[in-house]
Scaffold this active site. Structure first.
Site, PDB file in Angstrom:
ATOM      1  N   ARG A  22      50.879  35.871  57.755  1.00 36.01           N
ATOM      2  CA  ARG A  22      51.610  34.639  57.425  1.00 36.01           C
ATOM      3  C   ARG A  22      52.895  34.939  56.676  1.00 36.01           C
ATOM      4  O   ARG A  22      53.914  34.297  56.868  1.00 36.01           O
ATOM      5  CB  ARG A  22      50.761  33.750  56.498  1.00 36.01           C
ATOM      6  CG  ARG A  22      49.724  32.924  57.137  1.00 36.01           C
ATOM      7  CD  ARG A  22      49.098  31.962  56.121  1.00 36.01           C
ATOM      8  NE  ARG A  22      48.192  32.613  55.194  1.00 36.01           N
ATOM      9  CZ  ARG A  22      48.355  32.639  53.879  1.00 36.01           C
ATOM     10  NH1 ARG A  22      49.401  32.063  53.317  1.00 36.01           N
ATOM     11  NH2 ARG A  22      47.471  33.229  53.108  1.00 36.01           N
ATOM     12  N   ASP A  72      38.849  39.504  43.517  1.00 39.46           N
ATOM     13  CA  ASP A  72      39.919  38.677  44.077  1.00 39.46           C
ATOM     14  C   ASP A  72      40.389  37.573  43.134  1.00 39.46           C
ATOM     15  O   ASP A  72      41.211  37.804  42.262  1.00 39.46           O
ATOM     16  CB  ASP A  72      39.441  38.112  45.428  1.00 39.46           C
ATOM     17  CG  ASP A  72      40.530  37.394  46.206  1.00 39.46           C
ATOM     18  OD1 ASP A  72      41.685  37.400  45.751  1.00 39.46           O
ATOM     19  OD2 ASP A  72      40.229  36.825  47.270  1.00 39.46           O
ATOM     20  N   HIS A 115      39.210  40.753  53.070  1.00 39.09           N
ATOM     21  CA  HIS A 115      38.453  39.616  53.603  1.00 39.09           C
ATOM     22  C   HIS A 115      37.878  39.949  54.985  1.00 39.09           C
ATOM     23  O   HIS A 115      36.684  40.001  55.157  1.00 39.09           O
ATOM     24  CB  HIS A 115      39.239  38.304  53.638  1.00 39.09           C
ATOM     25  CG  HIS A 115      39.758  37.886  52.303  1.00 39.09           C
ATOM     26  ND1 HIS A 115      38.920  37.678  51.235  1.00 39.09           N
ATOM     27  CD2 HIS A 115      41.023  37.688  51.846  1.00 39.09           C
ATOM     28  CE1 HIS A 115      39.642  37.347  50.171  1.00 39.09           C
ATOM     29  NE2 HIS A 115      40.922  37.345  50.509  1.00 39.09           N
ATOM     30  N   HIS A 144      45.827  41.196  53.284  1.00 37.35           N
ATOM     31  CA  HIS A 144      44.891  40.090  53.523  1.00 37.35           C
ATOM     32  C   HIS A 144      44.770  39.894  55.031  1.00 37.35           C
ATOM     33  O   HIS A 144      45.788  39.785  55.723  1.00 37.35           O
ATOM     34  CB  HIS A 144      45.449  38.770  52.953  1.00 37.35           C
ATOM     35  CG  HIS A 144      45.450  38.670  51.464  1.00 37.35           C
ATOM     36  ND1 HIS A 144      46.563  38.276  50.763  1.00 37.35           N
ATOM     37  CD2 HIS A 144      44.480  38.841  50.558  1.00 37.35           C
ATOM     38  CE1 HIS A 144      46.269  38.225  49.466  1.00 37.35           C
ATOM     39  NE2 HIS A 144      45.014  38.576  49.311  1.00 37.35           N
ATOM     40  N   GLU A 196      41.519  35.599  56.685  1.00 33.26           N
ATOM     41  CA  GLU A 196      40.659  34.927  55.707  1.00 33.26           C
ATOM     42  C   GLU A 196      40.334  33.512  56.164  1.00 33.26           C
ATOM     43  O   GLU A 196      39.255  32.990  55.875  1.00 33.26           O
ATOM     44  CB  GLU A 196      41.367  34.886  54.336  1.00 33.26           C
ATOM     45  CG  GLU A 196      40.554  34.211  53.237  1.00 33.26           C
ATOM     46  CD  GLU A 196      41.232  34.238  51.879  1.00 33.26           C
ATOM     47  OE1 GLU A 196      42.423  34.630  51.824  1.00 33.26           O
ATOM     48  OE2 GLU A 196      40.584  33.881  50.885  1.00 33.26           O
ATOM     49  N   HIS A 219      51.365  41.110  52.424  1.00 36.62           N
ATOM     50  CA  HIS A 219      50.537  39.998  51.945  1.00 36.62           C
ATOM     51  C   HIS A 219      49.586  39.516  53.025  1.00 36.62           C
ATOM     52  O   HIS A 219      48.386  39.379  52.799  1.00 36.62           O
ATOM     53  CB  HIS A 219      51.391  38.839  51.421  1.00 36.62           C
ATOM     54  CG  HIS A 219      50.543  37.714  50.904  1.00 36.62           C
ATOM     55  ND1 HIS A 219      50.015  36.756  51.744  1.00 36.62           N
ATOM     56  CD2 HIS A 219      50.079  37.432  49.660  1.00 36.62           C
ATOM     57  CE1 HIS A 219      49.260  35.924  51.028  1.00 36.62           C
ATOM     58  NE2 HIS A 219      49.291  36.312  49.772  1.00 36.62           N
ATOM     59  N   HIS A 229      43.798  39.552  41.817  1.00 34.66           N
ATOM     60  CA  HIS A 229      45.044  38.880  41.430  1.00 34.66           C
ATOM     61  C   HIS A 229      44.780  38.454  39.995  1.00 34.66           C
ATOM     62  O   HIS A 229      44.125  37.436  39.749  1.00 34.66           O
ATOM     63  CB  HIS A 229      45.325  37.653  42.294  1.00 34.66           C
ATOM     64  CG  HIS A 229      45.307  37.924  43.770  1.00 34.66           C
ATOM     65  ND1 HIS A 229      46.343  38.544  44.422  1.00 34.66           N
ATOM     66  CD2 HIS A 229      44.369  37.674  44.712  1.00 34.66           C
ATOM     67  CE1 HIS A 229      46.043  38.651  45.708  1.00 34.66           C
ATOM     68  NE2 HIS A 229      44.854  38.129  45.916  1.00 34.66           N
TER      69      HIS A 229
HETATM   70 ZN   LIG Z   1      43.727  38.097  47.601  1.00 34.76          ZN
END
Ligand SMILES: [Zn+2]
Length: 442
Positions: free
Chosen positions: A206, A318, A267, A230, A233, A203, A57
């Site tokens: 969530r 990351d 992750h 993701h 995590e 993403h 990111h």
């Molecule tokens: Zn990330």
């Protein structure tokens, strides 16, 4: 055509070799053989293939040294991250990303997977060009001399069943169909650029409801594109997912057909044994980001168990708390040692392969990450006589267990030198300027 003589080289498999002659033509290796240097350009030290930073990111680079000052958790860190996200425009993001990518190139990354969700203007209003932010990132990568897999991220909710809040409005496209419609126009702009792959990302469980995942999975399938997500995590994500769906995040992804060899689970920290079997059995890549997971207190994922189950390992920096591929590589092994109290889970060559060839493949860059005939001519050369590397054998263990990014003296991508140790100071000056500008903006 140019010929280089590599004093020492790890080609992507087998032991490190001495005295390797490589011919480079049209950005590719056309001959790889051992022999005397003759009048070839001599590259002293240890040369390895170009490395892939599979999870970035770019804007998080502005947080380094700032979010580490206090106490807090992943969730308080996220508030600070959102403060930066709220300030960025296509112009300022271009500058920040270009500097962040130059730092990556300086330490040996020749490709980046940009997990990109900051799509829209303040309040979620689309820019006149709805992919203005994507185009800023692609232009930043081109200027920095790094390939980019733009992993255009679908982000729809703050949590399962709750609408976007605050700056999250800038991330969302309303629904997955809206995401796909926007990405389709980005695809037209990126098509035909060999240094750019357009991929998709969910993403997380969530941020994308289960019934909205299928269009993203379908878009990636239709385009043969990488799909990143993701995954697990934080334990809180698992708890919310179990409460909402009665399934783990991995099980949800499996149900919607999101797992497979084009997919990277980023992750993959808090997994059940069944999750490991689902990920490995589908050959889903496990993208570990050990320096970020350490910084955020995420925990240590089961890297070896995933690999043994069938998941190739890849690596990413990351949040860019650290940008150093050698630190990411050794952290995978060293973290396993801490959690198992045993040594020797990963060999140096396995970790190099994760950072080089397997990483590139997970981003959709085939034919990169090995020094072999036909592969793209990326070469990262390490000083083997620095205070860190001297006396360590100039082999694969030197790269993984002794070197740091500061030992990279030369980076070549497709036959073109994109960074030397002399460039490093200028990259620091540029980073200082652009990060200060972000924080000083009111
Ligand atoms: Zn990330």
């Amino acid at each position: 055509m140019r010929t280089y003589w590599l004093e020492r080289a790890w080609t992507g498999s087998g032991p490190v070799r001495s005295g390797l002659l490589v011919d480079v033509e049209d950005g590719a290796f056309v001959r790889v053989a051992t022999g005397p240097p003759g009048d070839a350009d001599r590259l002293a030290g240890l040369s390895i293939p170009g490395l892939a930073n599979c999870h970035s990111h770019a804007f998080h680079r502005a947080l380094r040294g700032r979010t580490q000052r206090g106490r807090g958790s992943f969730w308080t860190w996220r508030e600070q991250m959102y403060a930066v996200a709220a300030r960025l425009t296509p112009d300022s993001y271009f500058e920040l990303a270009r500097a962040a990518y130059r730092e990556m190139v300086a330490v040996g990354f020749t490709s980046v997977g940009e997990f990109h969700y900051l799509h829209h203007g303040p309040g979620g209003t689309p820019y006149d060009d709805p992919n203005a932010m994507s185009h800023a990132l692609v232009a930043a990568a081109a200027d920095a001399g790094i390939r980019i897999a733009l992993l255009d991220t679908c982000y729809l909710t703050a949590g399962i069943g709750s609408p976007p809040e605050g700056v999250q409005a800038r991330f969302g496209d309303g629904d997955a169909e809206g995401w796909a419609a926007r990405v389709e126009t980005a695809d037209r702009a990126c098509r035909g650029q060999p240094d750019v792959v357009l991929g998709a990302a969910i993403h997380s469980v969530r941020a994308v409801p289960r019934d909205q995942m299928a269009p993203v999975v379908g878009w990636a399938e239709q385009h043969g594109a990488p799909l990143h997500v993701h995954l697990s995590e934080q334990p809180a994500e698992n708890d919310a997912c179990l409460a909402a769906y009665g399934a783990t995040p991995t099980e949800v992804l499996a149900e919607v057909g999101a797992l497979g060899p084009r997919t990277s689970a980023v992750h993959a920290t808090h997994l059940t044994d069944r999750d490991v079997r689902l990920l490995g059995g589908s050959a889903t890549c496990a993208c570990f980001c050990p320096t970020t997971e350490r910084d955020l207190g995420d925990g240590v994922g089961p890297s070896r168990a995933l690999k043994d189950a069938g998941s190739p390992l890849t690596l990413g920096s990351d949040s860019h708390a650290v940008v150093d591929p050698f630190e990411e590589m050794r952290a995978v092994e060293l973290d396993e040692r801490l959690s198992s109290r045993q040594r020797g889970h990963w060999s140096a060559a396995e970790l190099l392969a994760a950072a080089a060839h397997d990483g590139h493949r997970s981003l959709g860059f085939d034919g990169v990450g090995r020094i072999e005939v036909g592969a793209r001519a990326d070469l990262v050369t390490l000083d083997t006589a620095s205070v860190r590397t001297a006396g360590t054998g100039a082999d694969d263990a030197t790269a993984v267990f002794a070197a740091s990014g500061a030992d990279v003296v030369r980076v070549m991508r497709e036959g073109v030198v994109v960074s030397t140790s002399e460039d490093r100071r200028a990259v620091g000056v540029e980073l200082d300027r652009v990060v200060r500008a972000i924080w000083e903006e009111t």
